[in-house]
Design a protein around this motif. Sequence first.
Motif, short mmCIF file in Angstrom:
data_model
loop_
_atom_site.label_atom_id
_atom_site.label_comp_id
_atom_site.label_asym_id
_atom_site.label_seq_id
_atom_site.Cartn_x
_atom_site.Cartn_y
_atom_site.Cartn_z
N PRO A 7 -59.61 -1.22 61.03
CA PRO A 7 -59.42 -0.20 59.92
C PRO A 7 -58.93 1.25 60.40
O PRO A 7 -59.03 1.20 61.62
CB PRO A 7 -61.10 -0.12 59.33
CG PRO A 7 -61.85 -0.82 60.33
CD PRO A 7 -60.72 -1.74 61.01
N SER A 8 -58.46 2.11 59.79
CA SER A 8 -57.63 3.31 60.38
C SER A 8 -58.59 4.14 60.85
O SER A 8 -58.36 4.64 61.65
CB SER A 8 -57.00 3.97 58.95
OG SER A 8 -57.97 4.12 58.01
N TRP A 9 -59.98 4.19 60.21
CA TRP A 9 -60.89 4.96 60.94
C TRP A 9 -61.21 4.68 62.42
O TRP A 9 -61.43 5.66 63.33
CB TRP A 9 -62.40 5.17 60.08
CG TRP A 9 -63.04 3.83 60.05
CD1 TRP A 9 -62.97 2.82 59.06
CD2 TRP A 9 -63.77 3.21 61.15
NE1 TRP A 9 -63.66 1.81 59.57
CE2 TRP A 9 -64.31 1.93 60.66
CE3 TRP A 9 -64.49 3.80 62.43
CZ2 TRP A 9 -65.22 1.30 61.16
CZ3 TRP A 9 -65.24 2.97 62.83
CH2 TRP A 9 -65.61 1.48 62.42
N ALA A 10 -60.97 3.37 62.72
CA ALA A 10 -61.41 2.91 63.92
C ALA A 10 -60.31 3.49 64.86
O ALA A 10 -60.42 3.68 66.32
CB ALA A 10 -61.39 1.68 64.15
N TRP A 11 -59.18 3.35 64.51
CA TRP A 11 -57.63 3.81 65.26
C TRP A 11 -58.21 5.38 65.39
O TRP A 11 -57.78 5.69 66.67
CB TRP A 11 -56.48 3.71 64.64
CG TRP A 11 -56.02 2.33 64.74
CD1 TRP A 11 -56.02 1.24 63.75
CD2 TRP A 11 -55.44 1.62 65.85
NE1 TRP A 11 -55.45 0.24 64.05
CE2 TRP A 11 -54.95 0.20 65.52
CE3 TRP A 11 -55.08 2.22 67.15
CZ2 TRP A 11 -54.59 -0.46 66.37
CZ3 TRP A 11 -54.56 1.14 67.85
CH2 TRP A 11 -54.08 0.08 67.63
N VAL A 12 -58.54 6.12 64.41
CA VAL A 12 -58.54 7.52 64.69
C VAL A 12 -59.82 7.85 65.50
O VAL A 12 -59.49 8.72 66.54
CB VAL A 12 -58.88 8.21 63.32
CG1 VAL A 12 -59.13 9.65 63.57
CG2 VAL A 12 -57.55 7.90 62.42
N SER A 14 -60.65 5.86 68.13
CA SER A 14 -60.25 5.56 69.39
C SER A 14 -59.39 6.44 70.09
O SER A 14 -59.53 6.98 71.18
CB SER A 14 -59.62 4.14 69.45
OG SER A 14 -60.67 3.18 68.98
N LEU A 15 -58.62 6.88 69.30
CA LEU A 15 -57.60 7.84 69.78
C LEU A 15 -58.43 9.25 69.96
O LEU A 15 -57.72 9.97 71.09
CB LEU A 15 -56.65 8.22 68.93
CG LEU A 15 -55.32 6.96 68.53
CD1 LEU A 15 -54.38 7.28 67.40
CD2 LEU A 15 -54.77 6.68 70.09
N THR A 16 -59.03 9.77 69.51
CA THR A 16 -59.93 11.15 69.57
C THR A 16 -60.62 10.77 70.98
O THR A 16 -60.70 11.87 71.58
CB THR A 16 -60.91 11.14 68.39
OG1 THR A 16 -60.21 11.38 66.99
CG2 THR A 16 -61.68 12.63 68.53
N VAL A 17 -61.44 9.78 71.10
CA VAL A 17 -62.01 9.40 72.31
C VAL A 17 -61.25 9.67 73.44
O VAL A 17 -61.54 10.16 74.37
CB VAL A 17 -62.97 8.29 72.24
CG1 VAL A 17 -63.49 8.03 73.78
CG2 VAL A 17 -64.23 8.29 71.31
N VAL A 18 -59.95 8.95 73.25
CA VAL A 18 -59.22 9.16 74.62
C VAL A 18 -58.64 10.18 74.60
O VAL A 18 -58.65 10.61 75.96
CB VAL A 18 -57.92 8.11 74.33
CG1 VAL A 18 -56.84 8.10 75.31
CG2 VAL A 18 -58.42 6.55 74.35
N VAL A 22 -58.91 12.69 78.21
CA VAL A 22 -57.74 13.14 78.90
C VAL A 22 -58.05 14.75 79.21
O VAL A 22 -57.76 15.39 80.24
CB VAL A 22 -56.52 12.70 78.08
CG1 VAL A 22 -55.31 13.48 78.79
CG2 VAL A 22 -56.08 11.29 78.15
N VAL A 23 -58.13 15.33 77.99
CA VAL A 23 -58.32 16.83 78.06
C VAL A 23 -59.50 17.25 79.03
O VAL A 23 -59.24 17.95 79.90
CB VAL A 23 -58.76 17.49 76.77
CG1 VAL A 23 -59.29 18.82 76.73
CG2 VAL A 23 -57.69 17.28 75.82
#
Length: 190
Positions: A7-12, A14-18, A22-23
């Motif tokens: 689902p799209s929420w899982a992608w969002v 996952s990308l937020t955690v990554v 990095v930051v």
Amino acid sequence: MHVRRLPSWAWVASLTVVALAVVTVLAVQAGRSKPPGAAPFASRPTPAPSPETRRSTPPRKPPRAEVPVNSGEGTRIVYSLGQKRVWLVDAGNSARRSFSVWPGSVSPAKGSHLVSFRRPEATGSDGVKIENVVYFSTNSGISIAFSNAVDGSSPQPAPGVQTGGIRVRADDGDAIWKFADVGAVVFVVD
């Protein structure tokens, strides 16, 4: 074969955690590094405050001046002609308050005097409205008293005019008024 899509929420998520990881790594590395030839952050000199900042900083109070020697005993007001300073002294010979003054052109005699009269308000010989008037001496027919100008001024005595007013700041005038009833001792020193 059936491919299951995330689902799209899982992608969002996952990308937020990554992105946060990095930051965080970059921030830690930046904190540890310094430009070539530069001092570490903690030892960098701080800039001098601007004139505007300096003006808004409250002035430091001067240290309390010691009560002059040979200035009487017990609860009293000590007035130094040379230092142009007053001390409000308690029974233990400790200064409860000390402040500078603006004397008139006529000085009291050195030695012990008694507060003879108090007036909550009056007009000084220079025409300025005054308050907290505490009379304690006379010299050549001129009454000598502590007072503060209602408008906060600290005028120089007018040339050729004999004045016995010893002007103080308003808060110091309030302090003298509360400290010295009729009969209180005022001890005048050099």
